[in-house]
Design an enzyme around this catalytic site. Structure first.
Site, PDB file in Angstrom:
ATOM      1  N   TYR A  10      -7.504   7.472   2.995  1.00  0.00           N
ATOM      2  CA  TYR A  10      -6.196   7.871   2.314  1.00  0.00           C
ATOM      3  C   TYR A  10      -6.698   7.559   0.967  1.00  0.00           C
ATOM      4  CZ  TYR A  10      -3.452   8.105   6.740  1.00  0.00           C
ATOM      5  OH  TYR A  10      -2.964   8.252   7.875  1.00  0.00           O
ATOM      6  N   ARG A  58      -5.703  -3.071   8.927  1.00  0.00           N
ATOM      7  CA  ARG A  58      -6.287  -2.270   9.555  1.00  0.00           C
ATOM      8  C   ARG A  58      -7.713  -1.812   9.438  1.00  0.00           C
ATOM      9  NH1 ARG A  58      -2.112   2.640   7.393  1.00  0.00           N
ATOM     10  NH2 ARG A  58      -2.090   1.219   5.544  1.00  0.00           N
ATOM     11  N   SER A  69      20.159  19.320   0.525  1.00  0.00           N
ATOM     12  CA  SER A  69      19.805  18.402  -0.434  1.00  0.00           C
ATOM     13  C   SER A  69      20.457  19.051  -1.895  1.00  0.00           C
ATOM     14  CB  SER A  69      18.249  17.818  -0.537  1.00  0.00           C
ATOM     15  OG  SER A  69      18.485  16.488  -1.487  1.00  0.00           O
ATOM     16  N   HIS A  97      -4.078   9.239  -2.003  1.00  0.00           N
ATOM     17  CA  HIS A  97      -2.895   9.276  -2.909  1.00  0.00           C
ATOM     18  C   HIS A  97      -3.230   9.248  -4.376  1.00  0.00           C
ATOM     19  CE1 HIS A  97      -0.484   9.051   1.130  1.00  0.00           C
ATOM     20  NE2 HIS A  97      -1.320   8.031   1.302  1.00  0.00           N
ATOM     21  N   VAL A 119      10.570  11.643   1.206  1.00  0.00           N
ATOM     22  CA  VAL A 119       9.989  13.011   0.580  1.00  0.00           C
ATOM     23  C   VAL A 119       8.701  13.186   0.446  1.00  0.00           C
ATOM     24  CG1 VAL A 119      10.397  14.632  -1.214  1.00  0.00           C
ATOM     25  CG2 VAL A 119      12.396  13.448  -0.505  1.00  0.00           C
ATOM     26  N   LYS A 171      -7.171   2.663   3.418  1.00  0.00           N
ATOM     27  CA  LYS A 171      -6.692   2.495   2.076  1.00  0.00           C
ATOM     28  C   LYS A 171      -7.493   3.081   1.136  1.00  0.00           C
ATOM     29  CE  LYS A 171      -3.024   2.128   1.276  1.00  0.00           C
ATOM     30  NZ  LYS A 171      -1.877   3.290   1.368  1.00  0.00           N
ATOM     31  N   ILE A 183       6.298   5.785  -1.762  1.00  0.00           N
ATOM     32  CA  ILE A 183       5.853   5.077  -3.118  1.00  0.00           C
ATOM     33  C   ILE A 183       4.286   5.269  -3.171  1.00  0.00           C
ATOM     34  CG2 ILE A 183       5.347   2.933  -1.388  1.00  0.00           C
ATOM     35  CD1 ILE A 183       6.669   2.942  -5.240  1.00  0.00           C
ATOM     36  N   ASP A 184       3.577   5.563  -2.089  1.00  0.00           N
ATOM     37  CA  ASP A 184       2.178   5.826  -2.395  1.00  0.00           C
ATOM     38  C   ASP A 184       2.008   7.177  -3.153  1.00  0.00           C
ATOM     39  OD1 ASP A 184       0.542   3.859  -1.053  1.00  0.00           O
ATOM     40  OD2 ASP A 184       0.825   5.026   0.954  1.00  0.00           O
ATOM     41  N   VAL A 238       6.747  -1.108  -0.427  1.00  0.00           N
ATOM     42  CA  VAL A 238       5.379  -1.726  -0.083  1.00  0.00           C
ATOM     43  C   VAL A 238       4.653  -0.479   0.279  1.00  0.00           C
ATOM     44  CG1 VAL A 238       4.167  -2.855   1.835  1.00  0.00           C
ATOM     45  CG2 VAL A 238       6.409  -3.817   1.060  1.00  0.00           C
ATOM     46  N   ALA A 239       3.692  -0.441  -0.206  1.00  0.00           N
ATOM     47  CA  ALA A 239       2.873   0.648  -0.418  1.00  0.00           C
ATOM     48  C   ALA A 239       2.055   0.951   0.828  1.00  0.00           C
ATOM     49  CB  ALA A 239       1.812   0.850  -1.731  1.00  0.00           C
ATOM     50  N   ASN A 240       1.856  -0.071   1.567  1.00  0.00           N
ATOM     51  CA  ASN A 240       0.956  -0.003   2.794  1.00  0.00           C
ATOM     52  C   ASN A 240       1.574  -0.482   4.323  1.00  0.00           C
ATOM     53  OD1 ASN A 240       0.581  -2.590   1.877  1.00  0.00           O
ATOM     54  ND2 ASN A 240      -1.325  -2.721   3.080  1.00  0.00           N
ATOM     55  N   ARG A 252      14.159  23.417   8.563  1.00  0.00           N
ATOM     56  CA  ARG A 252      14.002  22.005   9.118  1.00  0.00           C
ATOM     57  C   ARG A 252      15.391  21.311   9.376  1.00  0.00           C
ATOM     58  NH1 ARG A 252      10.053  19.331  11.417  1.00  0.00           N
ATOM     59  NH2 ARG A 252      10.757  17.083  11.307  1.00  0.00           N
ATOM     60  N   GLU A 292      -4.551  12.519   3.716  1.00  0.00           N
ATOM     61  CA  GLU A 292      -3.390  13.010   3.753  1.00  0.00           C
ATOM     62  C   GLU A 292      -3.052  14.472   3.210  1.00  0.00           C
ATOM     63  OE1 GLU A 292      -4.366  11.193  -0.540  1.00  0.00           O
ATOM     64  OE2 GLU A 292      -4.715  10.642   1.645  1.00  0.00           O
ATOM     65  N   VAL A 332       9.521   5.029   1.090  1.00  0.00           N
ATOM     66  CA  VAL A 332       8.206   5.208   1.856  1.00  0.00           C
ATOM     67  C   VAL A 332       7.272   6.040   0.861  1.00  0.00           C
ATOM     68  CG1 VAL A 332       7.574   6.092   4.054  1.00  0.00           C
ATOM     69  CG2 VAL A 332       9.737   5.035   3.970  1.00  0.00           C
TER      70      VAL A 332
END
Length: 365
Positions: A94, A15, A220, A96, A239, A75, A269-270, A298-300, A203, A118, A267
């Site tokens: 981003y 990107r 949950s 994180h 989450v 990133k 993981i970041d 995978v973080a991206n 939600r 973010e 998803v």
């Protein structure tokens, strides 16, 4: 203002922080845009495409970091990059940081002003600059999960949609936010058996309204979640707690109770991941196994579709880049939602959730 765009150097990251169209707008507003050579090749944008709108294309990152008032990326900066950041320089990307104390320390030492996409909010408390990547990551999570359900890709040999006479895969989605909603749309679309978990009753009502009988929507609660996970073929972790580390919803000890070769796609993981056994992976080596369960972390993820992702990101970042370029840090004083993006400034961590997440690992001042 002089705005610099370095070429992304994180593995398999294609990107670009500013597209030619966004650069054109900034130049029309009398800003200077520096773009590192070949930065746009991953989205099909040549150096000539940038030059045609008035961008100055430079050879290496050193000139970008040395001469720019603001650095715009996608990133988080890698170590070689945060060492080039200057005091009082603005970094917009981003970050994180909750899951990355080393980077946080690097930004503190640089004494720059680091604004994270973010954690910027809108008037409804949503995260507008995270939304497009969440949409993409949620959809990709189903694609990657379905791919890895195949026996030839390490999974149990299950077709996510099933066929007449054979039941589809059971897909559990943890979190009903932007990622989870988009994952559910894709999974439902291919005919999977979908269950969504969330802790927000409001939600859950929304999800029930839009999906109806196409998905099961559950609160949950620990026991119910564990009973559903035992039979899951694919689990998508979606989450998010803004700025903070993701909660660990599946413990290592529970993996032995799950189906062999079932697939976990994290998803989150970041932000450290929402499975206890999650650890960041890359597009080159995306999976590993723990107790017979396949992990995709995978973080991206959106980096695999850089053209779609870069233009989707610029659709929401362009106005903020323009505002910061015109007003500098005064833009944060005028816009409290934008101010929520400030994570590190003058050697201090300034975002409360990030500070709490890093309290034990970084000197936050």
């Amino acid at each position: 203002m002089i705005i610099g765009v370095p070429k992304e150097i994180k593995p398999s990251e294609y990107r670009v922080g500013i597209t030619p169209s966004t650069a054109s707008r900034l130049i029309e507003e009398n800003h200077t845009v520096l773009v590192q050579k070949n930065s746009g090749e991953g989205i099909g944008a040549t150096d000539d495409d940038y030059k045609k709108v008035g961008v100055k294309v430079v050879d290496g990152p050193e000139e970008i970091f040395k001469n720019s008032n603001m650095i715009v990326k996608v990133k988080e900066p890698q170590e070689s990059e945060w060492k080039m950041l200057k005091e009082e320089q603005i970094l917009f990307t981003y970050l994180h940081l909750a899951a990355d104390p080393k980077q946080a320390k690097g930004l503190i030492d640089a004494k720059c002003h680091a604004i994270a996409y973010e954690t910027i909010t809108d008037n409804k408390g949503a995260l507008p600059l995270l939304a497009p990547m969440s949409e993409i990551a949620g959809r990709l999570a189903v694609f990657e999960g379905a791919y890895h359900l195949k026996k030839t890709c390490g999974g149990p040999g299950t077709l996510i949609s099933g066929v007449p006479g054979v039941k589809p895969a059971k897909v559990i989605i943890l979190g009903g936010g932007m990622v989870g909603t988009n994952a559910a749309q894709m999974a439902i679309g291919v005919g999977a058996d979908v269950t969504i978990f969330d802790k927000s009753i409001e939600r859950l009502r929304y999800l029930n309204d839009i999906f109806g009988n196409s998905a099961k929507v559950l609160y949950s609660e620990h026991l119910e979640l564990k009973s559903q996970l035992v039979d899951a073929d694919l689990v998508i972790g979606a989450v998010l707690i803004p700025g903070a580390s993701a909660p660990k919803l599946i413990e290592k000890s529970f993996l032995s109770k799950m189906k062999k070769n079932s697939v976990l796609v994290d998803v989150a993981i970041d932000q450290g991941g929402c499975f206890e056994t999650s650890k960041p992976t890359t597009h080159q080596n995306p999976i590993y196994y723990e107790d017979g369960v396949l992990h995709y972390c995978v973080a991206n993820m959106p980096g695999s579709v850089p053209k779609t992702a870069s233009y989707a990101l610029n659709n929401v970042t362009a106005n903020y880049i323009s505002k910061i370029a015109s007003l500098g840090l005064e833009a944060l004083e005028q816009d409290q939602n934008l101010a929520m993006g400030l994570n590190v400034s003058k050697g201090q961590i300034t975002h409360s959730a990030v500070k709490e997440a890093l309290l034990e690992t970084v000197s936050c001042n």
